[in-house]
Design a protein around this motif. Structure first.
Motif, PDB file in Angstrom:
ATOM      1  N   ALA A 135       0.821  -1.216   0.000  1.00  0.00           N
ATOM      2  CA  ALA A 135       0.000   0.000   0.000  1.00  0.00           C
ATOM      3  C   ALA A 135       0.855   1.267   0.000  1.00  0.00           C
ATOM      4  CB  ALA A 135      -0.929   0.008   1.210  1.00  0.00           C
ATOM      5  N   ALA A 136       2.168   1.111  -0.080  1.00  0.00           N
ATOM      6  CA  ALA A 136       3.053   2.285  -0.016  1.00  0.00           C
ATOM      7  C   ALA A 136       2.727   3.310  -1.099  1.00  0.00           C
ATOM      8  CB  ALA A 136       4.513   1.853  -0.108  1.00  0.00           C
ATOM      9  N   GLU A 137       2.376   2.867  -2.284  1.00  0.00           N
ATOM     10  CA  GLU A 137       2.071   3.803  -3.376  1.00  0.00           C
ATOM     11  C   GLU A 137       0.836   4.645  -3.052  1.00  0.00           C
ATOM     12  OE1 GLU A 137       2.366   6.138  -6.467  1.00  0.00           O
ATOM     13  OE2 GLU A 137       3.830   4.525  -6.295  1.00  0.00           O
ATOM     14  N   ILE A 138      -0.223   4.036  -2.554  1.00  0.00           N
ATOM     15  CA  ILE A 138      -1.426   4.815  -2.221  1.00  0.00           C
ATOM     16  C   ILE A 138      -1.133   5.769  -1.070  1.00  0.00           C
ATOM     17  CG2 ILE A 138      -2.478   3.086  -0.682  1.00  0.00           C
ATOM     18  CD1 ILE A 138      -4.436   5.346  -3.058  1.00  0.00           C
ATOM     19  N   ILE A 139      -0.322   5.343  -0.108  1.00  0.00           N
ATOM     20  CA  ILE A 139       0.037   6.226   1.003  1.00  0.00           C
ATOM     21  C   ILE A 139       0.839   7.415   0.480  1.00  0.00           C
ATOM     22  CG2 ILE A 139       1.387   6.410   3.131  1.00  0.00           C
ATOM     23  CD1 ILE A 139       0.589   3.439   3.656  1.00  0.00           C
ATOM     24  N   ALA A 140       1.786   7.162  -0.411  1.00  0.00           N
ATOM     25  CA  ALA A 140       2.581   8.251  -0.986  1.00  0.00           C
ATOM     26  C   ALA A 140       1.698   9.204  -1.799  1.00  0.00           C
ATOM     27  CB  ALA A 140       3.708   7.690  -1.836  1.00  0.00           C
ATOM     28  N   GLN A 141       0.734   8.664  -2.525  1.00  0.00           N
ATOM     29  CA  GLN A 141      -0.194   9.515  -3.287  1.00  0.00           C
ATOM     30  C   GLN A 141      -1.046  10.364  -2.346  1.00  0.00           C
ATOM     31  OE1 GLN A 141      -2.355   6.723  -5.710  1.00  0.00           O
ATOM     32  NE2 GLN A 141      -0.635   6.408  -7.109  1.00  0.00           N
ATOM     33  N   GLN A 142      -1.549   9.750  -1.273  1.00  0.00           N
ATOM     34  CA  GLN A 142      -2.335  10.503  -0.294  1.00  0.00           C
ATOM     35  C   GLN A 142      -1.489  11.586   0.357  1.00  0.00           C
ATOM     36  OE1 GLN A 142      -3.956   7.641   2.465  1.00  0.00           O
ATOM     37  NE2 GLN A 142      -5.659   7.122   1.115  1.00  0.00           N
ATOM     38  N   ARG A 143      -0.241  11.266   0.649  1.00  0.00           N
ATOM     39  CA  ARG A 143       0.660  12.247   1.265  1.00  0.00           C
ATOM     40  C   ARG A 143       0.875  13.431   0.324  1.00  0.00           C
ATOM     41  NH1 ARG A 143       4.427  12.532   5.375  1.00  0.00           N
ATOM     42  NH2 ARG A 143       6.402  13.553   4.886  1.00  0.00           N
TER      43      ARG A 143
END
Length: 152
Positions: free
Chosen positions: A10-18
């Protein structure tokens, strides 16, 4: 709505949300684009190692928000006799899902995780939009200062 733990994938979605969180706070899109890949790598590594615990809010199979905790290894001080503290970060709710209590539910889940781990001191940096919610949950302003050291 389901609030579930984030896995390293889920790192990509977290980075996008950030990125979206920082854009909402007025940060420069070009600066965010320059650091996106390194932030993504950090989140993946931190999720894998347990340094960071993330939570994702999901509705109808779609991720609509998230929040996380950075576990800090710091010496005990007058506020806690523990050497682990929680730092709340990456609190984000998609604009079309705001105003429904989702950020509160994410933060309550974050605080439940702190309680489950016995962590008694939790901090964060608040945007103006988030400050009222954090204060409602008991967060108090501190005397922290910041200095950005320029590279030569």
């Amino acid at each position: 709505m389901l609030i579930r733990p984030a896995t390293p994938d889920a790192a990509e979605i977290i980075a996008q949300q950030r990125d979206a969180m920082f854009l909402d706070m007025g940060e420069d899109a070009e600066k965010l684009a320059r650091v996106h890949d390194s932030a993504l790598a950090w989140h993946r590594r931190a999720l894998e190692s347990g340094l960071y615990t993330g939570f994702l809010a999901e509705t109808d199979g779609e991720i609509v928000g998230g929040a996380g905790l950075l576990w800090q290894d710091l010496p005990p001080n007058p506020d806690t006799d523990l050497d682990v503290r929680g730092y709340v970060m990456n609190v984000y709710v998609r604009p079309d899902r705001r105003g429904r209590g989702l950020a509160r539910r994410l933060l309550e889940r974050v605080l439940e995780e702190c309680e489950a781990r016995g962590v008694t001191l939790v901090s964060l940096h608040a945007s103006e939009a988030g400050r009222p919610l954090y204060e409602q949950l008991g967060f108090k302003p501190t005397n922290e200062l910041k200095l950005k050291v320029e590279r030569p």
